[in-house]
Design a protein around this motif. Structure first.
Motif, short mmCIF file in Angstrom:
data_model
loop_
_atom_site.label_atom_id
_atom_site.label_comp_id
_atom_site.label_asym_id
_atom_site.label_seq_id
_atom_site.Cartn_x
_atom_site.Cartn_y
_atom_site.Cartn_z
N ASP A 134 0.83 -1.21 0.00
CA ASP A 134 0.00 0.00 0.00
C ASP A 134 0.86 1.26 0.00
OD1 ASP A 134 -2.33 -1.47 -0.02
OD2 ASP A 134 -2.67 -1.30 2.15
N MET A 135 1.94 1.23 0.79
CA MET A 135 2.84 2.38 0.83
C MET A 135 3.52 2.58 -0.53
SD MET A 135 6.08 3.10 3.35
CE MET A 135 7.10 1.87 2.58
N GLN A 136 3.93 1.49 -1.17
CA GLN A 136 4.54 1.59 -2.49
C GLN A 136 3.55 2.14 -3.51
OE1 GLN A 136 6.00 -2.30 -3.46
NE2 GLN A 136 7.62 -2.24 -1.91
N LEU A 137 2.29 1.72 -3.43
CA LEU A 137 1.27 2.24 -4.36
C LEU A 137 1.04 3.73 -4.12
CD1 LEU A 137 -1.34 -0.64 -4.51
CD2 LEU A 137 0.09 0.20 -6.38
N ASN A 138 1.01 4.17 -2.86
CA ASN A 138 0.84 5.60 -2.57
C ASN A 138 1.99 6.42 -3.13
OD1 ASN A 138 -1.60 5.19 -1.29
ND2 ASN A 138 -0.68 5.03 0.74
N ILE A 139 3.20 5.94 -2.94
CA ILE A 139 4.37 6.62 -3.49
C ILE A 139 4.30 6.64 -5.01
CG2 ILE A 139 6.88 6.45 -3.79
CD1 ILE A 139 6.97 5.37 -0.88
N PHE A 140 3.90 5.51 -5.60
CA PHE A 140 3.79 5.42 -7.05
C PHE A 140 2.76 6.42 -7.60
CE2 PHE A 140 1.50 3.58 -10.66
CZ PHE A 140 2.48 3.75 -11.62
N PHE A 141 1.60 6.54 -6.94
CA PHE A 141 0.59 7.49 -7.41
C PHE A 141 1.09 8.93 -7.30
CE2 PHE A 141 -2.63 4.06 -6.33
CZ PHE A 141 -2.75 3.66 -7.65
N ALA A 142 1.84 9.24 -6.26
CA ALA A 142 2.44 10.57 -6.14
C ALA A 142 3.43 10.80 -7.28
CB ALA A 142 3.12 10.73 -4.79
N LEU A 143 4.23 9.77 -7.59
CA LEU A 143 5.17 9.89 -8.72
C LEU A 143 4.44 10.06 -10.05
CD1 LEU A 143 7.89 7.24 -7.81
CD2 LEU A 143 8.14 9.72 -7.85
N CYS A 144 3.28 9.41 -10.18
CA CYS A 144 2.48 9.58 -11.40
C CYS A 144 2.05 11.04 -11.58
CB CYS A 144 1.24 8.69 -11.37
SG CYS A 144 1.53 7.01 -11.90
#
Length: 173
Positions: A134-144
């Motif tokens: 979940d933390m990786q997905l949150n970071i990924f969405f911010a990077l998007c």
């Protein structure tokens, strides 16, 4: 719609979509491989301890020393839990189960001893793995979002620069 706007939108949408789908695939695949590795590791430890338990049951006076034997395992294993179940029940050797907000991995094996069936069950909490995903997905969405903003700025500058001579020719004609 002007030519530069068409080029800008097409390139922008393509780059953001490719970045999103590739990144999402990487995060989900990473979760899959992490869970698979955790399952294999847990199954290995379960088989090792199941063999130790089976050999213990072959010793005389095993039933009387069972609680002390289990205390030694509990001290040795800080995370996973073991339990004994007496009786003959059908089971799935490895499965996951959600309890509340947590997901647990169960690895089981059965063995006969003194006309009874015993089951050794190893229970491993997988919540940390899912929290990490979940933390990786949150970071990924911010990077998007950051990637979309940077791509928009670069594509705007490039498309305006490329299409400005064409627009001047069009106006002169």
């Amino acid at each position: 719609m002007k030519l530069w706007q068409k080029i800008f939108l097409g390139a922008f949408i393509a780059s953001v979509a490719i970045f999103f789908f590739c990144g999402f695939y990487i995060v989900v695949t990473g979760l899959h491989f992490t869970l698979e590795g955790e399952m294999k590791r847990t199954e290995y430890y379960q088989s090792v301890y199941a063999r130790k338990i089976k050999s213990f049951f072959r010793e005389p006076d095993a039933q009387s020393g069972l609680s002390g034997f289990m205390d030694g395992f509990r001290e040795e294993l800080a995370g996973p839990r073991y339990t004994f179940v007496e009786g003959q029940a059908a089971y799935t050797p490895t499965y996951m189960k959600d309890i509340g907000d947590s997901r647990y991995l169960y690895v089981e094996s059965e063995f006969p001893c003194d006309n009874a069936m015993y089951k050794v069950v190893m229970i491993k909490d997988l919540s940390d793995i899912y929290k990490s995903c979940d933390m990786q997905l949150n970071i990924f969405f911010a990077l998007c979002l950051i990637q979309a903003f940077i791509t928009a700025m670069i594509m705007f500058l490039i498309t305006k620069r490329i299409t400005s001579p064409i627009e001047r020719l069009n106006e002169a004609a």
